[in-house]
Each structure stands twice: as structure tokens, then as C-alpha cells.
Design a protein around this motif. Structure first.
Motif, PDB file in Angstrom:
ATOM      1  N   ALA A 119       0.836  -1.209   0.000  1.00  0.00           N
ATOM      2  CA  ALA A 119       0.000   0.000   0.000  1.00  0.00           C
ATOM      3  C   ALA A 119       0.869   1.258   0.000  1.00  0.00           C
ATOM      4  O   ALA A 119       0.590   2.225  -0.728  1.00  0.00           O
ATOM      5  CB  ALA A 119      -0.923  -0.006   1.212  1.00  0.00           C
ATOM      6  N   LEU A 120       1.946   1.250   0.803  1.00  0.00           N
ATOM      7  CA  LEU A 120       2.847   2.405   0.829  1.00  0.00           C
ATOM      8  C   LEU A 120       3.623   2.545  -0.480  1.00  0.00           C
ATOM      9  O   LEU A 120       3.858   3.662  -0.960  1.00  0.00           O
ATOM     10  CB  LEU A 120       3.813   2.281   2.011  1.00  0.00           C
ATOM     11  CG  LEU A 120       3.211   2.531   3.392  1.00  0.00           C
ATOM     12  CD1 LEU A 120       4.213   2.173   4.480  1.00  0.00           C
ATOM     13  CD2 LEU A 120       2.771   3.977   3.540  1.00  0.00           C
ATOM     14  N   ASN A 252       1.014  -2.118 -17.209  1.00  0.00           N
ATOM     15  CA  ASN A 252       1.922  -3.207 -17.570  1.00  0.00           C
ATOM     16  C   ASN A 252       1.717  -4.461 -16.746  1.00  0.00           C
ATOM     17  O   ASN A 252       2.415  -5.442 -16.961  1.00  0.00           O
ATOM     18  CB  ASN A 252       3.375  -2.742 -17.435  1.00  0.00           C
ATOM     19  CG  ASN A 252       3.784  -1.791 -18.534  1.00  0.00           C
ATOM     20  OD1 ASN A 252       4.178  -2.196 -19.614  1.00  0.00           O
ATOM     21  ND2 ASN A 252       3.650  -0.496 -18.275  1.00  0.00           N
ATOM     22  N   SER A 253       0.801  -4.431 -15.794  1.00  0.00           N
ATOM     23  CA  SER A 253       0.520  -5.620 -14.990  1.00  0.00           C
ATOM     24  C   SER A 253      -0.491  -6.483 -15.740  1.00  0.00           C
ATOM     25  O   SER A 253      -1.625  -6.071 -15.980  1.00  0.00           O
ATOM     26  CB  SER A 253      -0.033  -5.219 -13.617  1.00  0.00           C
ATOM     27  OG  SER A 253      -0.383  -6.359 -12.868  1.00  0.00           O
ATOM     28  N   ARG A 254      -0.091  -7.656 -16.130  1.00  0.00           N
ATOM     29  CA  ARG A 254      -0.966  -8.523 -16.939  1.00  0.00           C
ATOM     30  C   ARG A 254      -2.225  -8.926 -16.187  1.00  0.00           C
ATOM     31  O   ARG A 254      -3.293  -9.052 -16.758  1.00  0.00           O
ATOM     32  CB  ARG A 254      -0.205  -9.781 -17.372  1.00  0.00           C
ATOM     33  CG  ARG A 254       0.900  -9.508 -18.376  1.00  0.00           C
ATOM     34  CD  ARG A 254       1.526 -10.801 -18.844  1.00  0.00           C
ATOM     35  NE  ARG A 254       2.588 -10.558 -19.808  1.00  0.00           N
ATOM     36  CZ  ARG A 254       3.316 -11.522 -20.371  1.00  0.00           C
ATOM     37  NH1 ARG A 254       3.091 -12.787 -20.045  1.00  0.00           N
ATOM     38  NH2 ARG A 254       4.259 -11.224 -21.243  1.00  0.00           N
ATOM     39  N   SER A 255      -2.090  -9.152 -14.889  1.00  0.00           N
ATOM     40  CA  SER A 255      -3.250  -9.604 -14.111  1.00  0.00           C
ATOM     41  C   SER A 255      -4.288  -8.515 -13.965  1.00  0.00           C
ATOM     42  O   SER A 255      -5.464  -8.799 -13.749  1.00  0.00           O
ATOM     43  CB  SER A 255      -2.799 -10.078 -12.725  1.00  0.00           C
ATOM     44  OG  SER A 255      -2.155  -9.020 -12.036  1.00  0.00           O
ATOM     45  N   GLN A 256      -3.887  -7.242 -14.070  1.00  0.00           N
ATOM     46  CA  GLN A 256      -4.824  -6.135 -13.869  1.00  0.00           C
ATOM     47  C   GLN A 256      -5.163  -5.451 -15.189  1.00  0.00           C
ATOM     48  O   GLN A 256      -6.304  -5.380 -15.581  1.00  0.00           O
ATOM     49  CB  GLN A 256      -4.232  -5.114 -12.880  1.00  0.00           C
ATOM     50  CG  GLN A 256      -3.908  -5.709 -11.518  1.00  0.00           C
ATOM     51  CD  GLN A 256      -5.126  -6.209 -10.801  1.00  0.00           C
ATOM     52  OE1 GLN A 256      -6.212  -5.690 -10.982  1.00  0.00           O
ATOM     53  NE2 GLN A 256      -4.958  -7.244  -9.998  1.00  0.00           N
ATOM     54  N   GLY A 257      -4.146  -4.935 -15.875  1.00  0.00           N
ATOM     55  CA  GLY A 257      -4.398  -4.214 -17.107  1.00  0.00           C
ATOM     56  C   GLY A 257      -4.878  -2.800 -16.853  1.00  0.00           C
ATOM     57  O   GLY A 257      -5.103  -2.386 -15.723  1.00  0.00           O
ATOM     58  N   GLU A 268      -2.192  -6.263  -5.676  1.00  0.00           N
ATOM     59  CA  GLU A 268      -0.749  -6.193  -5.506  1.00  0.00           C
ATOM     60  C   GLU A 268      -0.058  -6.353  -6.856  1.00  0.00           C
ATOM     61  O   GLU A 268      -0.453  -7.186  -7.670  1.00  0.00           O
ATOM     62  CB  GLU A 268      -0.273  -7.259  -4.520  1.00  0.00           C
ATOM     63  CG  GLU A 268      -0.811  -7.061  -3.113  1.00  0.00           C
ATOM     64  CD  GLU A 268       0.045  -7.749  -2.060  1.00  0.00           C
ATOM     65  OE1 GLU A 268       1.131  -8.232  -2.424  1.00  0.00           O
ATOM     66  OE2 GLU A 268      -0.365  -7.784  -0.887  1.00  0.00           O
ATOM     67  N   ILE A 269       0.959  -5.564  -7.085  1.00  0.00           N
ATOM     68  CA  ILE A 269       1.711  -5.581  -8.338  1.00  0.00           C
ATOM     69  C   ILE A 269       3.066  -6.215  -8.068  1.00  0.00           C
ATOM     70  O   ILE A 269       3.732  -5.882  -7.082  1.00  0.00           O
ATOM     71  CB  ILE A 269       1.865  -4.155  -8.895  1.00  0.00           C
ATOM     72  CG1 ILE A 269       0.482  -3.555  -9.183  1.00  0.00           C
ATOM     73  CG2 ILE A 269       2.716  -4.151 -10.156  1.00  0.00           C
ATOM     74  CD1 ILE A 269       0.508  -2.108  -9.581  1.00  0.00           C
ATOM     75  N   LYS A 270       3.484  -7.122  -8.953  1.00  0.00           N
ATOM     76  CA  LYS A 270       4.744  -7.838  -8.750  1.00  0.00           C
ATOM     77  C   LYS A 270       5.935  -6.889  -8.862  1.00  0.00           C
ATOM     78  O   LYS A 270       5.918  -5.926  -9.627  1.00  0.00           O
ATOM     79  CB  LYS A 270       4.871  -8.956  -9.780  1.00  0.00           C
ATOM     80  CG  LYS A 270       3.804 -10.034  -9.643  1.00  0.00           C
ATOM     81  CD  LYS A 270       3.977 -11.108 -10.701  1.00  0.00           C
ATOM     82  CE  LYS A 270       2.912 -12.185 -10.561  1.00  0.00           C
ATOM     83  NZ  LYS A 270       3.050 -13.226 -11.612  1.00  0.00           N
ATOM     84  N   SER A 271       6.970  -7.207  -8.111  1.00  0.00           N
ATOM     85  CA  SER A 271       8.176  -6.367  -8.124  1.00  0.00           C
ATOM     86  C   SER A 271       8.874  -6.422  -9.479  1.00  0.00           C
ATOM     87  O   SER A 271       9.532  -5.458  -9.882  1.00  0.00           O
ATOM     88  CB  SER A 271       9.137  -6.822  -7.024  1.00  0.00           C
ATOM     89  OG  SER A 271       9.492  -8.197  -7.197  1.00  0.00           O
ATOM     90  N   GLU A 272       8.733  -7.568 -10.209  1.00  0.00           N
ATOM     91  CA  GLU A 272       9.356  -7.670 -11.533  1.00  0.00           C
ATOM     92  C   GLU A 272       8.782  -6.640 -12.490  1.00  0.00           C
ATOM     93  O   GLU A 272       9.500  -6.070 -13.326  1.00  0.00           O
ATOM     94  CB  GLU A 272       9.159  -9.085 -12.110  1.00  0.00           C
ATOM     95  CG  GLU A 272       9.881 -10.191 -11.360  1.00  0.00           C
ATOM     96  CD  GLU A 272       9.120 -10.676 -10.139  1.00  0.00           C
ATOM     97  OE1 GLU A 272       8.013 -10.137  -9.896  1.00  0.00           O
ATOM     98  OE2 GLU A 272       9.623 -11.573  -9.438  1.00  0.00           O
ATOM     99  N   VAL A 273       7.468  -6.392 -12.385  1.00  0.00           N
ATOM    100  CA  VAL A 273       6.822  -5.405 -13.255  1.00  0.00           C
ATOM    101  C   VAL A 273       7.391  -4.020 -12.975  1.00  0.00           C
ATOM    102  O   VAL A 273       7.706  -3.261 -13.898  1.00  0.00           O
ATOM    103  CB  VAL A 273       5.286  -5.425 -13.047  1.00  0.00           C
ATOM    104  CG1 VAL A 273       4.626  -4.295 -13.838  1.00  0.00           C
ATOM    105  CG2 VAL A 273       4.709  -6.771 -13.457  1.00  0.00           C
ATOM    106  N   ARG A 274       7.540  -3.701 -11.695  1.00  0.00           N
ATOM    107  CA  ARG A 274       8.076  -2.387 -11.333  1.00  0.00           C
ATOM    108  C   ARG A 274       9.528  -2.217 -11.800  1.00  0.00           C
ATOM    109  O   ARG A 274       9.921  -1.127 -12.230  1.00  0.00           O
ATOM    110  CB  ARG A 274       7.978  -2.178  -9.826  1.00  0.00           C
ATOM    111  CG  ARG A 274       6.540  -2.051  -9.333  1.00  0.00           C
ATOM    112  CD  ARG A 274       6.500  -1.451  -7.943  1.00  0.00           C
ATOM    113  NE  ARG A 274       5.133  -1.212  -7.516  1.00  0.00           N
ATOM    114  CZ  ARG A 274       4.450  -1.969  -6.668  1.00  0.00           C
ATOM    115  NH1 ARG A 274       5.034  -3.024  -6.137  1.00  0.00           N
ATOM    116  NH2 ARG A 274       3.213  -1.670  -6.343  1.00  0.00           N
ATOM    117  N   GLU A 275      10.315  -3.285 -11.714  1.00  0.00           N
ATOM    118  CA  GLU A 275      11.709  -3.203 -12.172  1.00  0.00           C
ATOM    119  C   GLU A 275      11.770  -2.939 -13.670  1.00  0.00           C
ATOM    120  O   GLU A 275      12.578  -2.128 -14.142  1.00  0.00           O
ATOM    121  CB  GLU A 275      12.440  -4.501 -11.830  1.00  0.00           C
ATOM    122  CG  GLU A 275      12.691  -4.685 -10.333  1.00  0.00           C
ATOM    123  CD  GLU A 275      13.317  -6.030 -10.018  1.00  0.00           C
ATOM    124  OE1 GLU A 275      13.574  -6.797 -10.983  1.00  0.00           O
ATOM    125  OE2 GLU A 275      13.544  -6.314  -8.825  1.00  0.00           O
TER     126      GLU A 275
END
Length: 472
Positions: A119-120, A252-257, A268-275
Motif C-alpha cells: 500500500a505504501l 503493464n501488470s498482466r493480471s490487472q491491465g 498487488e503488483i509484482k516487483s518484476e513489473v516495477r523493475e
């Protein structure tokens, strides 16, 4: 008057359409009320008093606008009802729409369906803007004529021709099915000034040509007139998009779009997406296509965070792309949530060390009177001078928040009497109907035995009895 006129006059009704405007606690704040030298005016832009705190906030705002500060923490500390949130709202108004400003309450972290650190993280990345510069080739001109060939049997797609002109040239373009559908959707007609993006085929109708409009052309109240473009029909245009890092993460998050941007539930968004997003943004910065806009994350009631959240904030402020963190707290020496240790404002010492602290002081009687006057104007309440003085005295004895809440209630009582002004009797009536914290506490102490679970009062009595025994 004949019978038909009498019947018409008898059945005519006038319906008054009223608009509902939301008047919130800080809707009267328009800025920090500073001059060009960052000196606080006594009363300006809805702000009253707190000159030192407002000037300090103005210095922070100026540094943010000049890009000279990022990854810093500011704490606005003071007693309840001293204008901490109002100063933060004034900073948001002063920064404008381009600078991302995210507001968050400390208690929200524990009510979201995700981890506290996630969340933060989302709040941090929501507060970092990316200004993306793109150069696109467009066709811009005034429509002279549109010819669309519609086959009778519908076996072949629709085709057509369009004549566009500027003040210097004129050209004919062939139209395909996609462009024809875009023209029909935008309701493009002759004498319209349009732009066509060659990359996407997007058609934008800018308005009617002012030079080609005749005296007897039909027009509506919403018709917009623009000048006929000059120069070449084909032009290179620089388009600037301002988005936040969190929006890029969601897209860019496939699960959300991108649909999650409208639903609000990003999960929650994966750390790989953020990288991957950070790497792409870094490439854009090197190529000169993007620019980082550090925004502001405002956390109200920051003392509600626990030790894990404070540790995360400490580390996050050291990152390369960190926004300005502004916190607000009305606590004194209090326990850090999640520990047994006490600290100023309920914040760990290591985080306080890297924090610039802006303190707010209690309002004076004149300041409270001016604030009540501003709130009466904001809530469109006509009030007598004596009633205003009474509300000021109530604000001094009880609290400013309590006095402000009595304004609308007093106006309703006055309206019930069919009076256009709030008089002293209206204020006294609502004062007796709605008690403040002090009178409520006195009532509880007086009738504590009649209430359930009156442990605090029993403990006070027990402590009093023990002290009396030891004195004997």
C-alpha cells in the motif's frame, strides 16, 4: 382575460432547479496565502494565522517547483485543530495540477486488502510523475469537401475523398473505411478544422473555421470557432503526456491491465513489473523522451503507522525516485505503534532525524473569528455580528472544529424560524442540542456508575483511595 387564459394561468408551475455543491472542511482553501517574497499575508486564499508555518510550507513548495528537493520528509506537528491539514491542502493548491499530490490517512494502510508495504509502495509511486515527450506527424487543415462512395449492395468497403486546405495550400486525400468511421463519429463536416494523427488515425475536431463562416450559417451556443491553419498540411507536433509511475505499473501488470485504473482495485503488483517499468523510464530519460516530476505524498495521522511502516518509509526515502513525504501528527510523546517504546509524535527517532518539522500554534481569538467568518461565506450563511462573537467564544472555550460545525446547524434553525440571518438564539439552541467534548466528559464523570465498563473512572477512584491510605 378569457377562460383559456385563466386555465393556462392556473395550471402554470415554476420549477426551481437547485444545484448541490459539496462544502467540505477545507473547501475554502485556495493556497497558502503568500506573496512573491514568501511572506504570509494575515488573511489570504482562505488561510488565517499560522504565518511561520505557512512561510515554511511556502519554502518547501518553491523548492519542489524548482526541482531542488526530492526524497525529503517534512512533519507538520501541532495540537488538534491548528490547521495542519489546511496547510497541506494549501500546498497542494499552490503546486497546481501538474505536480502529483497523493493524500493518505495513516489508518487506511491497515484497512486495504493488501500488505502494508504494498500500500505504501503504491502511494509512493502514485506521487511520482513522468512527463513523456512524443513527436508525432499530423495532418491539420480546414475541410473543404468530403465525398464518400457508398456501394448499394454493401459488398465492398466504403471509400471516399477529402479536400483539406490551409492558408497556403490545398490537397486531396483518399479515405479508407477506418477514417470514414472516425469522421462520422466526430461528425466532421465542411468548414471544420481537424487534425489527423498519421500513426494512430485518430481524428480530432478542433472547431469551425472562422474565415469560411458565412453570415447565415446555422450555429449553436457551443460552436467553437478557430483560425484556418497556416503553412504545410503535414506537420510534426510534440505531444506531452503526464502520468504517474503507478499508472504505468498498472497498465503493464498482466493480471490487472489498464481497466484497473477505472475500477480502482489494482491489487498487488509484482516487483518484476516495477523493475521493468523503472528500466524503461531510465531509458526514456537517457534518450530525452521523459522527465521525472517528484510529487508529494501526504500522510495524515502518521502516528497510526506501526514500526514496520516507519522502517519502510526510512528506506524508501533513500531511493533514487522518491517523492516529498509530508506527514502530520497531533500527538506528543506517545508510544510507537508495534513497540513498547515512546517517542516524540509517535515516530521513531531515526526517521525524525531526517525530518524537517513545521510546528503549528493554537489560533488566537481574532484568528478564530476570521476563520468563522470565512466558513460562513463558504457555507453561504448570513450571520449577525453578535452570533459571530458567540461562536468565537465557543471556539475559544471548546474547540474551533466544534464551533465550525455549529454554523450550518444554526442556519437550519434560523431557516426554520423563516429568518434570513443567524441570531444568538439559534446558536444557543444548537449549543444546547449538541454538546462538545468537555461537556460530554463532565457528563460521563458525573454519571459514570450508570454506564457499562466504566473502568477508567473506577481506576481513578482506586488510585485516589490508595493515595489517601498511604497519607494516613
Amino acid at each position: 382575460m378569457n377562460l383559456a387564459q385563466q386555465a393556462t394561468a392556473g395550471t402554470t408551475q415554476t420549477n426551481t432547479v437547485t444545484t448541490l455543491e459539496r462544502v467540505s472542511t477545507h473547501s475554502h482553501i485556495r493556497g497558502l496565502g503568500l506573496d512573491d517574497s514568501l511572506n504570509a499575508r494575515a488573511i489570504s486564499q482562505g488561510m488565517v494565522g499560522q504565518q511561520n508555518a505557512r512561510r515554511a510550507a511556502g519554502v518547501i513548495v518553491r523548492m519542489i517547483q524548482d526541482g531542488e528537493i526530492a526524497g525529503r520528509a517534512i512533519l507538520i506537528a501541532g495540537q488538534p485543530g491548528t490547521g495542519k491539514t489546511a496547510i497541506a491542502m494549501g500546498m497542494a493548491q499552490s503546486l497546481g495540477q501538474e505536480t502529483p499530490f497523493t493524500m493518505l490517512a495513516g489508518s487506511e494502510i491497515f484497512s486495504l486488502e493488501m500488505s502494508k508495504t504494498e500500500a505504501l509502495t503504491q502511494a509512493f509511486r502514485r506521487s511520482i510523475g513522468i512527463k513523456i515527450n512524443e513527436e508525432s506527424e499530423i495532418i491539420e487543415g480546414e475541410v473543404v469537401e468530403i465525398q464518400i462512395d457508398r456501394p448499394v449492395d454493401g459488398s465492398t468497403p466504403k471509400t471516399g475523398k477529402m479536400t483539406l486546405k490551409t492558408t497556403d495550400m490545398e490537397a486531396v486525400f483518399d479515405l479508407g473505411t477506418k477514417l470514414i468511421e472516425a469522421f462520422q463519429k466526430e461528425k466532421v463536416q465542411a468548414k471544420d478544422v481537424i487534425t489527423i494523427d498519421k500513426a494512430t488515425g485518430r481524428v480530432t475536431r478542433l472547431g469551425k473555421s472562422l474565415a469560411s463562416t458565412g453570415d447565415y450559417d446555422a450555429m449553436g451556443p457551443e460552436t467553437r470557432y478557430v483560425q484556418t491553419p497556416q503553412g504545410e498540411l503535414r506537420k510534426h507536433k510534440e505531444v506531452v503526456h503526464t502520468v504517474t509511475l503507478h499508472e504505468i505499473d498498472v497498465i503493464n501488470s498482466r493480471s490487472q491491465g489498464f481497466l484497473a485504473l477505472f475500477a480502482g482495485d489494482t491489487g498487488e503488483i509484482k516487483s518484476e513489473v516495477r523493475e521493468q517499468v523503472d528500466q524503461k523510464v531510465a531509458e526514456w530519460r537517457e534518450e530525452g523522451k521523459a522527465e521525472i516530476l517528484p510529487g508529494v505524498l501526504f500522510i495524515d495521522e502518521v502516528h497510526m503507522l506501526d514500526i514496520e511502516c516507519f522502517s519502510f518509509l526510512n528506506r524508501a526515502l533513500e531511493s533514487e525516485m522518491a517523492p516529498i513525504l509530508i506527514m502530520a501528527s497531533n500527538r506528543g510523546i506517545s508510544t510507537i505503534r508495534g513497540t513498547k517504546y515512546k517517542s516524540p509524535h509517535g515516530i521513531p527517532i531515526d526517521l525524525l532525524d531526517r525530518t524537517l518539522i513545521i510546528s503549528t500554534n493554537p489560533y488566537s481569538q481574532d484568528d478564530i473569528e476570521k476563520i468563522i467568518e470565512i466558513r460562513c461565506e463558504e457555507e453561504d450563511v448570513q450571520i449577525q455580528e453578535k452570533s459571530k462573537k458567540l461562536l468565537t467564544r465557543i471556539g475559544m472555550q471548546a474547540s474551533l472544529r466544534y464551533a465550525i460545525q455549529l454554523i450550518t446547524a444554526s442556519a437550519l434553525v434560523a431557516r426554520k424560524r423563516k429568518s434570513s440571518e443567524v441570531e444568538m438564539q439559534d446558536v444557543k439552541k444548537v449549543y444546547n442540542l449538541f454538546v462538545d467534548v468537555k461537556r460530554s466528559s463532565d457528563f460521563l464523570k458525573e454519571y459514570s456508575s450508570s454506564f457499562m465498563f466504566s473502568e477508567a473512572i473506577d481506576q481513578e477512584k482506586a488510585q485516589t483511595n490508595e493515595s489517601m491510605d498511604t497519607s494516613e
